[in-house]
Motif scaffolding. Structure first.
Motif, PDB file in Angstrom:
ATOM      1  N   ARG A   8       4.746 114.222 -24.729  1.00  0.00           N
ATOM      2  CA  ARG A   8       5.622 113.794 -25.824  1.00  0.00           C
ATOM      3  C   ARG A   8       6.475 114.944 -26.327  1.00  0.00           C
ATOM      4  N   SER A   9       5.894 116.145 -26.327  1.00  0.00           N
ATOM      5  CA  SER A   9       6.642 117.284 -26.847  1.00  0.00           C
ATOM      6  C   SER A   9       7.858 117.597 -25.978  1.00  0.00           C
ATOM      7  N   LEU A  10       7.851 117.096 -24.730  1.00  0.00           N
ATOM      8  CA  LEU A  10       9.015 117.290 -23.857  1.00  0.00           C
ATOM      9  C   LEU A  10      10.076 116.214 -24.096  1.00  0.00           C
ATOM     10  N   GLY A  11       9.758 115.255 -24.952  1.00  0.00           N
ATOM     11  CA  GLY A  11      10.747 114.209 -25.237  1.00  0.00           C
ATOM     12  C   GLY A  11      10.504 112.944 -24.444  1.00  0.00           C
ATOM     13  N   PHE A  12       9.364 112.902 -23.742  1.00  0.00           N
ATOM     14  CA  PHE A  12       9.020 111.693 -22.987  1.00  0.00           C
ATOM     15  C   PHE A  12       7.873 110.977 -23.703  1.00  0.00           C
ATOM     16  N   ALA A  38       7.783 108.074 -25.202  1.00  0.00           N
ATOM     17  CA  ALA A  38       8.096 107.390 -26.453  1.00  0.00           C
ATOM     18  C   ALA A  38       7.808 105.904 -26.348  1.00  0.00           C
ATOM     19  N   MET A  60       9.230 103.841 -24.195  1.00  0.00           N
ATOM     20  CA  MET A  60      10.470 103.101 -23.964  1.00  0.00           C
ATOM     21  C   MET A  60      10.799 102.969 -22.488  1.00  0.00           C
ATOM     22  N   GLY A  61      10.000 103.602 -21.641  1.00  0.00           N
ATOM     23  CA  GLY A  61      10.322 103.653 -20.218  1.00  0.00           C
ATOM     24  C   GLY A  61      10.442 102.286 -19.580  1.00  0.00           C
ATOM     25  N   ASN A 121      13.054 100.003 -21.236  1.00  0.00           N
ATOM     26  CA  ASN A 121      14.410 100.411 -20.836  1.00  0.00           C
ATOM     27  C   ASN A 121      14.745  99.900 -19.440  1.00  0.00           C
ATOM     28  N   ASP A 177      15.738 113.468 -29.957  1.00  0.00           N
ATOM     29  CA  ASP A 177      14.853 114.332 -29.184  1.00  0.00           C
ATOM     30  C   ASP A 177      13.981 113.509 -28.248  1.00  0.00           C
ATOM     31  N   LEU A 178      14.157 112.204 -28.296  1.00  0.00           N
ATOM     32  CA  LEU A 178      13.437 111.322 -27.377  1.00  0.00           C
ATOM     33  C   LEU A 178      14.353 110.998 -26.210  1.00  0.00           C
ATOM     34  N   LEU A 179      13.985 111.468 -25.048  1.00  0.00           N
ATOM     35  CA  LEU A 179      14.905 111.346 -23.922  1.00  0.00           C
ATOM     36  C   LEU A 179      15.086 109.891 -23.473  1.00  0.00           C
ATOM     37  N   SER A 180      14.039 109.087 -23.615  1.00  0.00           N
ATOM     38  CA  SER A 180      14.185 107.669 -23.274  1.00  0.00           C
ATOM     39  C   SER A 180      15.135 106.967 -24.237  1.00  0.00           C
ATOM     40  N   GLN A 222      15.551 119.509 -27.474  1.00  0.00           N
ATOM     41  CA  GLN A 222      14.817 119.513 -26.202  1.00  0.00           C
ATOM     42  C   GLN A 222      15.490 120.457 -25.210  1.00  0.00           C
ATOM     43  N   HIS A 234      15.151 121.941 -22.123  1.00  0.00           N
ATOM     44  CA  HIS A 234      14.568 122.099 -20.782  1.00  0.00           C
ATOM     45  C   HIS A 234      15.394 121.317 -19.774  1.00  0.00           C
TER      46      HIS A 234
END
Lengths: 311, 108
Positions: free
Chosen positions: A261-265, A267, A269-270, A273, B30-33, B49, B51
């Motif tokens: 989650r800290s990488l922004g994944f 959430a 929503m995958g 989406n 900050d949520l990539l999705s 983010q 990276h």
């Protein structure tokens, strides 16, 4: 898939697709010969002889209690217990398949457990069929014939170069290479002259499925298939499967770890989406893995050049 | 609007690419999705983010620029990825809220 007893790496892509596309329910026998636990084994022996089968599920209503195999009957004959009730001789630890599982799961189970047959249960845990290796072979042969006929019909009207397929490997937790397959797919679709909006939708689905494999699975593959009618993104992973697909398809539901989650994944929503952007979305999952297929219709003359030409 | 028009207001450090880069709008997340789902083509991506996966996401949604907020350290793999995907990479001391506000006002 690593659990599959046949190497899918070098086999024709059609075979690989087939065993994932066909479901257990497409191959199973639906009219199951069953017996009750109070029935004497003698009756089961006669049923086996009459129907030329080697195993009989023992049921109570739609519920599966166990299974009696030919071996159980032979042993009972040896021991002079052939008139005892079936319930006393059945195996209660029955390995079952679910009707919605891809056929590949059936094939790997056959290989793993070496049983001649597997009872098939519905989601509601009701006995809906039985499947043997013969059933699987027959289903595959029928489908092969169908495909062969289709190919023969298509050959004159379809040049061979208008279908494109490519498969990419995705590794668990490989955040470095994540996104490469999708970039590549995007590039290929651009070259094919597809509309940028459509390419973007495909990229969203492909990237989300890719990241799902990186974050949640033991690794897998992402494949793209392009023909004049449609684009398909097919994601197949090696497990561990999604415990609750309905929930996973709801926005905001996530099982991702804190660092993911800290990488922004993660959430949640995958999958939503991927489903939202697809014209058609199919998912099937089990402990052996998850396969997702997203289809995008290609409206005729919707390439970039064409839309410019009509403006 | 060009990035150069808001460069001073944001105290923008352009690490890679040209300040002439055109942006049509911006998306902050900050949520990539969430970015995948809602960012529009031509948007600058405002995020912390820092990276290389952020670059992949920006590329997939056709965002021409990424603005990293709060002076977050940017790993080399991110710069490499931005170079490869031809995406402008900038950084500012301001946070996402401040950057969003300034760009929002400038675009109106």
């Amino acid at each position: 898939m690593s659990t599959l007893p046949i190497s899918t790496d070098d086999s024709p892509t059609f075979l690989t697709e087939l065993i994932f596309r066909l479901k257990v329910k497409d191959a199973m026998t639906r009219e199951v010969i069953t017996a009750r636990r109070t029935d004497p084994l003698r009756d089961l022996q006669l049923l086996m002889r009459e129907h030329q089968i080697s195993g009989i599920p023992i049921v109570e209503g739609p519920r599966l209690l166990g299974i009696v195999s030919m071996d159980d009957v032979i042993r009972a004959l040896d021991e002079g217990r052939i008139d005892e009730p079936a319930g006393d001789h059945m195996s209660r630890q029955v390995i079952v398949l679910e009707d919605d599982m891809p056929l590949s799961f059936g094939i790997s189970s056959m290989d793993k457990y070496r049983f001649g047959r597997f009872p098939v249960l519905s989601k509601e845990k009701q006995l809906v069929g039985i499947i043997t290796s013969r059933d699987i072979l027959v289903a595959l042969l029928v489908e092969f014939n169908r495909e062969a006929e289709r190919l023969e019909d298509d050959i004159p009207s379809r040049p061979t170069d208008d279908s494109y397929r490519r498969e990419y490997r995705v590794r668990k937790y490989d955040f470095e290479l994540a996104g490469k397959p999708t970039s590549d797919i995007k590039k290929r679709l651009k070259e094919a002259g597809l509309h940028p909006k459509l390419i973007r939708r495909v990229a969203v689905a492909s990237y989300e499925l890719e990241m799902n494999q990186v974050v949640h699975s033991e690794g897998g593959t992402i494949a793209v298939r392009l023909n004049p009618q449609q684009v398909e993104i097919i994601a197949i992973d090696n497990g561990p499967g999604i415990p609750d697909v309905e929930q996973a398809l709801e926005e905001g539901y996530s099982t991702a770890t804190e660092w993911v989650r800290s990488l922004g994944f993660g959430a949640g929503m995958g999958l939503p989406n991927a489903r939202r952007v697809s014209d058609d979305f199919e998912i099937s999952t089990g402990s052996h893995g998850t396969s997702v297929r997203c289809r995008f219709a290609l409206p005729e003359h919707q390439t970039e050049e064409d839309s410019h030409a009509t403006q | 609007m060009r990035l150069s028009e808001i460069k001073d207001a944001l105290g923008l450090e352009i690490l890679l690419g040209s300040p002439d880069c055109e942006i049509a709008g911006a998306y902050t997340s900050d949520l990539l999705s969430d970015v995948m789902a809602h960012a529009n083509e031509g948007d600058a991506l405002i995020t912390i983010q820092a990276h290389n996966n952020t670059v992949a996401v920006a590329s997939h949604v056709d965002a021409p620029a990424i603005i990293i907020c709060s002076n977050r350290p940017i790993p080399e793999s991110m710069t490499d990825a931005a170079h490869e995907h031809d995406i402008v990479l900038c950084r500012t001391e301001l946070n996402q809220f401040q950057v969003s506000g300034i760009i929002y006002a400038a675009l109106r």
